[in-house]
Design a protein around this motif. Sequence first.
Motif, PDB file in Angstrom:
ATOM      1  N   GLN A  82       0.839  -1.195   0.000  1.00  0.00           N
ATOM      2  CA  GLN A  82       0.000   0.000   0.000  1.00  0.00           C
ATOM      3  C   GLN A  82       0.877   1.248   0.000  1.00  0.00           C
ATOM      4  OE1 GLN A  82      -3.782  -0.445   2.535  1.00  0.00           O
ATOM      5  NE2 GLN A  82      -2.341  -1.871   3.494  1.00  0.00           N
ATOM      6  N   GLU A  92      -5.728  -1.154  -0.609  1.00  0.00           N
ATOM      7  CA  GLU A  92      -5.729   0.025  -1.467  1.00  0.00           C
ATOM      8  C   GLU A  92      -6.131  -0.342  -2.889  1.00  0.00           C
ATOM      9  OE1 GLU A  92      -2.604   3.430  -3.104  1.00  0.00           O
ATOM     10  OE2 GLU A  92      -1.826   1.541  -2.293  1.00  0.00           O
ATOM     11  N   GLU A  94      -5.380   1.014  -6.025  1.00  0.00           N
ATOM     12  CA  GLU A  94      -4.472   2.009  -6.598  1.00  0.00           C
ATOM     13  C   GLU A  94      -4.883   2.423  -8.010  1.00  0.00           C
ATOM     14  OE1 GLU A  94       0.227   2.877  -7.604  1.00  0.00           O
ATOM     15  OE2 GLU A  94      -0.297   1.034  -6.546  1.00  0.00           O
ATOM     16  N   TRP A 128      -9.538   1.663   0.415  1.00  0.00           N
ATOM     17  CA  TRP A 128      -9.240   3.083   0.250  1.00  0.00           C
ATOM     18  C   TRP A 128      -8.528   3.318  -1.075  1.00  0.00           C
ATOM     19  CZ3 TRP A 128      -4.367   5.286  -0.113  1.00  0.00           C
ATOM     20  CH2 TRP A 128      -3.291   4.440   0.151  1.00  0.00           C
ATOM     21  N   LEU A 129      -8.480   4.584  -1.474  1.00  0.00           N
ATOM     22  CA  LEU A 129      -7.842   4.957  -2.733  1.00  0.00           C
ATOM     23  C   LEU A 129      -7.431   6.419  -2.683  1.00  0.00           C
ATOM     24  CD1 LEU A 129     -10.202   6.771  -4.334  1.00  0.00           C
ATOM     25  CD2 LEU A 129     -11.202   4.509  -4.527  1.00  0.00           C
ATOM     26  N   LEU A 166      -7.501  11.236  -0.316  1.00  0.00           N
ATOM     27  CA  LEU A 166      -7.604   9.867   0.157  1.00  0.00           C
ATOM     28  C   LEU A 166      -9.062   9.644   0.525  1.00  0.00           C
ATOM     29  CD1 LEU A 166      -4.416   9.683   2.385  1.00  0.00           C
ATOM     30  CD2 LEU A 166      -4.672   9.065  -0.014  1.00  0.00           C
TER      31      LEU A 166
END
Length: 172
Positions: A82, A92, A94, A128-129, A166
């Motif tokens: 990550q 993540e 990405e 998350w990203l 984020l």
Amino acid sequence: MIRLHRCTAIDLPTLTKISRETFVTAFEKDNNPDDFAVYVAKAFSSKTLKEQLEDPDTLFYFVYDEHDVLVGYVKINQNNAQTELKEPTSVELERIYVLQQYQGKNIGSELLRKVIELASALKKKTLWLGVWEHNPRAIRFYERHGFVKFGEHPYFIGNDEQTDWLMGLQLN
């Protein structure tokens, strides 16, 4: 209906091609040509992508439509792969890209649902990203799917420092 295929070393030439094509299509017009060229040459080189494919905590998937046509790809990072959180309970997203000619067909939403399923199957609590602050269309897309902004981080395209939001989604 889409289908995911986990990429392996055999897929490297196609992964390199689709990675470059989708990123260039999405962002070339909004960036300094010199900085952009430097970034693309490094980030999407066969060498870089091969190293990432060999990392067990980095997962690439090709996305195929109902006619078995390659329409996009995703890159998911766990653990130390990550770029930020590096928490064992998070994953993540990405990269999530659909080729331009297949956009507007709800593939992105279906693909994001598949990524959420993958993250849940990996027993993660948070997906998350990072999304460029100047990409309102993508921000709205993630917000529609329940993601909320929780921070920012710098993102470099060559020497050009940009800001990514984020955004995270709590998983069941």
